[in-house]
Design a protein around this motif. Sequence first.
Motif, mmCIF file in Angstrom:
data_model
loop_
_atom_site.group_PDB
_atom_site.id
_atom_site.type_symbol
_atom_site.label_atom_id
_atom_site.label_comp_id
_atom_site.label_asym_id
_atom_site.label_seq_id
_atom_site.Cartn_x
_atom_site.Cartn_y
_atom_site.Cartn_z
ATOM 1 N N SER A 156 -11.751 -5.002 13.801
ATOM 2 C CA SER A 156 -11.864 -5.140 12.353
ATOM 3 C C SER A 156 -11.991 -6.611 11.974
ATOM 4 O O SER A 156 -11.209 -7.451 12.415
ATOM 5 C CB SER A 156 -10.626 -4.535 11.689
ATOM 6 O OG SER A 156 -10.716 -4.647 10.287
ATOM 7 N N ARG A 159 -8.384 8.082 5.847
ATOM 8 C CA ARG A 159 -7.889 6.933 5.084
ATOM 9 C C ARG A 159 -8.520 6.900 3.701
ATOM 10 O O ARG A 159 -9.537 7.546 3.439
ATOM 11 C CB ARG A 159 -8.157 5.629 5.836
ATOM 12 C CG ARG A 159 -9.602 5.161 5.845
ATOM 13 C CD ARG A 159 -9.654 3.677 6.165
ATOM 14 N NE ARG A 159 -11.000 3.176 6.370
ATOM 15 C CZ ARG A 159 -11.868 2.909 5.404
ATOM 16 N NH1 ARG A 159 -11.566 3.155 4.138
ATOM 17 N NH2 ARG A 159 -13.063 2.421 5.691
ATOM 18 N N ARG A 168 -12.100 2.115 0.580
ATOM 19 C CA ARG A 168 -11.952 0.727 0.170
ATOM 20 C C ARG A 168 -12.889 0.451 -0.998
ATOM 21 O O ARG A 168 -13.821 1.224 -1.245
ATOM 22 C CB ARG A 168 -12.277 -0.210 1.339
ATOM 23 C CG ARG A 168 -11.263 -0.142 2.488
ATOM 24 C CD ARG A 168 -11.706 -1.005 3.644
ATOM 25 N NE ARG A 168 -10.763 -0.929 4.759
ATOM 26 C CZ ARG A 168 -11.092 -1.084 6.030
ATOM 27 N NH1 ARG A 168 -12.357 -1.321 6.368
ATOM 28 N NH2 ARG A 168 -10.174 -1.007 6.972
ATOM 29 N N VAL A 214 -0.532 -6.023 7.126
ATOM 30 C CA VAL A 214 -1.653 -5.232 7.651
ATOM 31 C C VAL A 214 -2.551 -6.110 8.515
ATOM 32 O O VAL A 214 -3.017 -5.695 9.591
ATOM 33 C CB VAL A 214 -2.458 -4.590 6.508
ATOM 34 C CG1 VAL A 214 -3.759 -3.983 7.035
ATOM 35 C CG2 VAL A 214 -1.622 -3.520 5.815
ATOM 36 N N ILE A 215 -2.819 -7.338 8.074
ATOM 37 C CA ILE A 215 -3.661 -8.255 8.847
ATOM 38 C C ILE A 215 -3.012 -8.561 10.195
ATOM 39 O O ILE A 215 -3.685 -8.610 11.233
ATOM 40 C CB ILE A 215 -3.918 -9.548 8.053
ATOM 41 C CG1 ILE A 215 -4.863 -9.245 6.888
ATOM 42 C CG2 ILE A 215 -4.499 -10.640 8.949
ATOM 43 C CD1 ILE A 215 -5.100 -10.411 5.960
ATOM 44 N N HIS A 272 -5.103 2.466 12.929
ATOM 45 C CA HIS A 272 -4.454 1.863 11.762
ATOM 46 C C HIS A 272 -3.845 2.923 10.840
ATOM 47 O O HIS A 272 -3.884 2.802 9.615
ATOM 48 C CB HIS A 272 -5.437 0.995 10.978
ATOM 49 C CG HIS A 272 -6.136 -0.041 11.811
ATOM 50 N ND1 HIS A 272 -5.456 -0.937 12.616
ATOM 51 C CD2 HIS A 272 -7.459 -0.311 11.974
ATOM 52 C CE1 HIS A 272 -6.339 -1.723 13.220
ATOM 53 N NE2 HIS A 272 -7.549 -1.366 12.854
ATOM 54 N N ARG A 307 -3.684 -5.677 12.363
ATOM 55 C CA ARG A 307 -5.093 -5.627 12.753
ATOM 56 C C ARG A 307 -5.401 -6.644 13.865
ATOM 57 O O ARG A 307 -6.192 -6.366 14.766
ATOM 58 C CB ARG A 307 -6.000 -5.867 11.543
ATOM 59 C CG ARG A 307 -6.014 -4.706 10.553
ATOM 60 C CD ARG A 307 -7.086 -4.886 9.506
ATOM 61 N NE ARG A 307 -7.078 -3.813 8.526
ATOM 62 C CZ ARG A 307 -7.629 -2.614 8.702
ATOM 63 N NH1 ARG A 307 -8.232 -2.325 9.839
ATOM 64 N NH2 ARG A 307 -7.583 -1.708 7.744
ATOM 65 N N GLN A 367 -8.627 -7.598 1.218
ATOM 66 C CA GLN A 367 -8.404 -6.156 1.098
ATOM 67 C C GLN A 367 -7.059 -5.722 1.664
ATOM 68 O O GLN A 367 -6.579 -4.628 1.348
ATOM 69 C CB GLN A 367 -9.525 -5.384 1.825
ATOM 70 C CG GLN A 367 -10.896 -5.585 1.209
ATOM 71 C CD GLN A 367 -11.988 -4.885 1.999
ATOM 72 O OE1 GLN A 367 -11.786 -4.465 3.131
ATOM 73 N NE2 GLN A 367 -13.150 -4.745 1.393
ATOM 74 N N ASP A 368 -6.447 -6.547 2.498
ATOM 75 C CA ASP A 368 -5.247 -6.135 3.211
ATOM 76 C C ASP A 368 -4.104 -7.120 2.992
ATOM 77 O O ASP A 368 -4.323 -8.318 2.767
ATOM 78 C CB ASP A 368 -5.530 -6.019 4.719
ATOM 79 C CG ASP A 368 -6.619 -5.002 5.025
ATOM 80 O OD1 ASP A 368 -6.546 -3.884 4.490
ATOM 81 O OD2 ASP A 368 -7.542 -5.343 5.787
ATOM 82 N N SER A 369 -2.884 -6.610 3.096
ATOM 83 C CA SER A 369 -1.695 -7.455 2.990
ATOM 84 C C SER A 369 -1.528 -8.263 4.269
ATOM 85 O O SER A 369 -2.175 -7.996 5.290
ATOM 86 C CB SER A 369 -0.463 -6.580 2.771
ATOM 87 O OG SER A 369 -0.210 -5.778 3.915
#
Length: 202
Positions: free
Chosen positions: A12, A39, A42, A142-143, A75, A146, A137-139
Amino acid sequence: MKGNLFIITAPSGAGKTSLVGALLDGDEHLKLSVSHTTRQPRPGEIEGVHYYFVPEAKFVEMLGHGDFLESAQVHGGYYGTSGSTVDAVLQQGLDLILEIDWQGAQQVRQQYQDAISIFILPPSIEALEQRLNNRGQDSAEVIKRRLAAAREEMSHVAEFDYVTINDRFEHALEDLRAIIRSQRLRRDKQLARHQDVVQNLL
């Protein structure tokens, strides 16, 4: 003549979606397989274009019926590729791209041993982290997950037929175009595509 099946995998944030989008532009013989996922969409993602967004219960039902050529949990979400849809596109003589992870690639190769697999790498972990942050897009948590998943995914790079590094977008795009063109020029494909020409020459 059956089309080529291309598997494109990347962690990702490596730029896979943008590169695939550029590949599809102007190539009417190249299509993208639309996967099912549990999911949430987005921003900007469209049902039936980017994914088929389904509830987990529906996904599990389809899985039980054997509808998926490959499936995986990534994820925290489930992803799957419809086997009947893939076969229908290939039987039309069109080339098809599967944007899937390394687990899915392993599953697909078991049924399509002639599938061509391509892995897209970022130039560095630092560049990958910056791209994930820039998406907005992600906190942070989350990053972090990833990036950990990216290291695991990239450890499978040796399983793939081709590798390109997305340091400069245009260079990576040309690499992908070259791979697709080379597969279309394989002897068996060309002889099947140009039977009349070959018969007249021989």
